[in-house]
Design an enzyme around this catalytic site. Structure first.
Site, PDB file in Angstrom:
ATOM      1  N   LEU A   1      -2.299  -1.913   3.759  1.00 13.18           N
ATOM      2  CA  LEU A   1      -2.156  -1.695   2.325  1.00 13.18           C
ATOM      3  C   LEU A   1      -2.143  -0.191   2.100  1.00 13.18           C
ATOM      4  CD1 LEU A   1      -4.642  -4.196   0.566  1.00 13.18           C
ATOM      5  CD2 LEU A   1      -2.161  -4.423   0.788  1.00 13.18           C
ATOM      6  N   ASP A   2      -1.334   0.282   1.165  1.00 11.91           N
ATOM      7  CA  ASP A   2      -1.343   1.701   0.821  1.00 11.91           C
ATOM      8  C   ASP A   2      -2.700   2.099   0.273  1.00 11.91           C
ATOM      9  OD1 ASP A   2       1.333   1.993   1.522  1.00 11.91           O
ATOM     10  OD2 ASP A   2       2.043   1.519  -0.501  1.00 11.91           O
ATOM     11  N   ARG A   3      -3.000   3.379   0.382  1.00 16.70           N
ATOM     12  CA  ARG A   3      -4.287   3.892  -0.100  1.00 16.70           C
ATOM     13  C   ARG A   3      -4.533   3.523  -1.566  1.00 16.70           C
ATOM     14  NH1 ARG A   3      -5.606   8.267  -3.052  1.00 16.70           N
ATOM     15  NH2 ARG A   3      -3.479   9.078  -2.910  1.00 16.70           N
TER      16      ARG A   3
END
Length: 314
Positions: free
Chosen positions: A122-124
């Site tokens: 997952l992206d930050r």
């Protein structure tokens, strides 16, 4: 990393292409001999050519690790895997400036090194459900499910525009070579150089006509980098708060250079990309039982649609 622009000077190229260091910092690194071109130390005015290989060694003591949101929680735990509810502004694993303040390092600090293995990413800035295996063997089994597209993933996205009707975005995704940010991806209905096929199914949930913002359910069938964000932008629905796939891609460079400025947040509509990993569903490789894990819409996104109920999600 090869130079993209012939006849550009080394110092200027580094600052324009990698603005996470200031012009002065790049100058200091070059003067200290910590930047090489094709293995040789060069000065700031060295003219670059296509194919040149640039390497640099940062000053470790000058790398300041950014603050993160460590308020994660455990949704489920078995003998073989963990299901974590990840907040926004928390990277999953060490990368770039983030070394010790990541979800993985926090989990390993609690449970011991080598006890948690991310199964997917997952992206930050993306919040929601993420899966960790507790052994390398289970990580392999779970990743096989992901690769075979036997995992159902649902995301909630806030986008600008009136999103009406079901939409199957089946096309191609790859690097956007015309973008000012090198990691940006592009979605197209037609294949292009180095692109890969992708598919995301979208459904409208709610719409606020006053703000011109829609709440959309996204079901990615493939798992390409930035697939949901790029697909939405490619179809005219920029993600609220997105610095790269929002209203203006150069907002990402503004963020790198100036941080989380209030003006930027107002312009983009929120302080982070409004994307939430709502649920993950898969068949447990050991028990053969179908498992589904759900994360309620993140608190910072609830004010956009305060009367949203997860019953809308099917």
């Amino acid at each position: 990393m090869p130079s993209l622009f012939p006849k550009v000077h080394l110092g200027e190229y580094l600052f324009q292409r990698f603005p996470y260091h200031s012009r002065e910092e790049w100058s200091e690194l070059i003067l200290a001999g910590r930047v090489t071109v094709n293995g040789n130390r060069e000065d700031q005015t060295f003219p670059l050519s296509v194919g040149d290989r640039i390497e640099y060694l940062p000053f470790a003591e000058k790398i300041k690790e950014p603050e993160v949101n460590s308020d994660y929680s455990l949704l489920f735990e078995s003998d073989e895997y963990l299901i974590v509810d990840k907040p926004a502004n928390l990277p999953v694993h060490p990368a770039g400036r983030y070394r010790t303040r990541t979800l993985l390092t926090f989990l390993e600090k609690e449970r011991g090194e080598g006890t948690c293995f991310p199964v997917h990413r997952l992206d930050r800035e993306t919040s929601g459900v993420i899966v960790f295996a507790k052994t390398k063997d289970m990580r392999g089994k779970l990743q096989t499910l992901w690769e075979a597209r036997e995992v159902e993933k649902k995301y909630l996205a806030l986008v600008y525009g009136a999103f009406s009707g079901e939409k199957v975005c089946e096309g191609f995704i790859g690097k956007d070579k015309e973008a000012s940010v090198r990691k940006k991806q592009k979605y197209s209905e037609h294949p292009f150089e180095d692109s890969k096929p992708c598919r995301t199914d979208f459904s409208p949930l709610l719409y606020d006509s006053e703000k011109n913002i829609s709440l959309v359910l996204a079901k990615p069938v493939t798992g390409r980098i930035h697939q949901i964000r790029a697909s939405l932008l490619g179809n005219g629905f920029p993600l609220v708060g997105d610095k790269l796939y929002g209203k203006r891609e150069s907002a990402f460079l503004d963020f790198i250079q100036n941080g989380d400025a209030d003006r930027l947040n107002v312009e983009l509509g929120h302080h982070r990309q409004c994307l939430h990993a709502f649920s993950v569903s898969f068949t447990d490789p050991n028990t053969q039982k179908r498992m589904e894990f759900v994360s309620s819409l993140a608190k910072d996104l609830c004010p956009f649609f305060p009367f949203f109920d997860s019953k809308y999600v099917t």
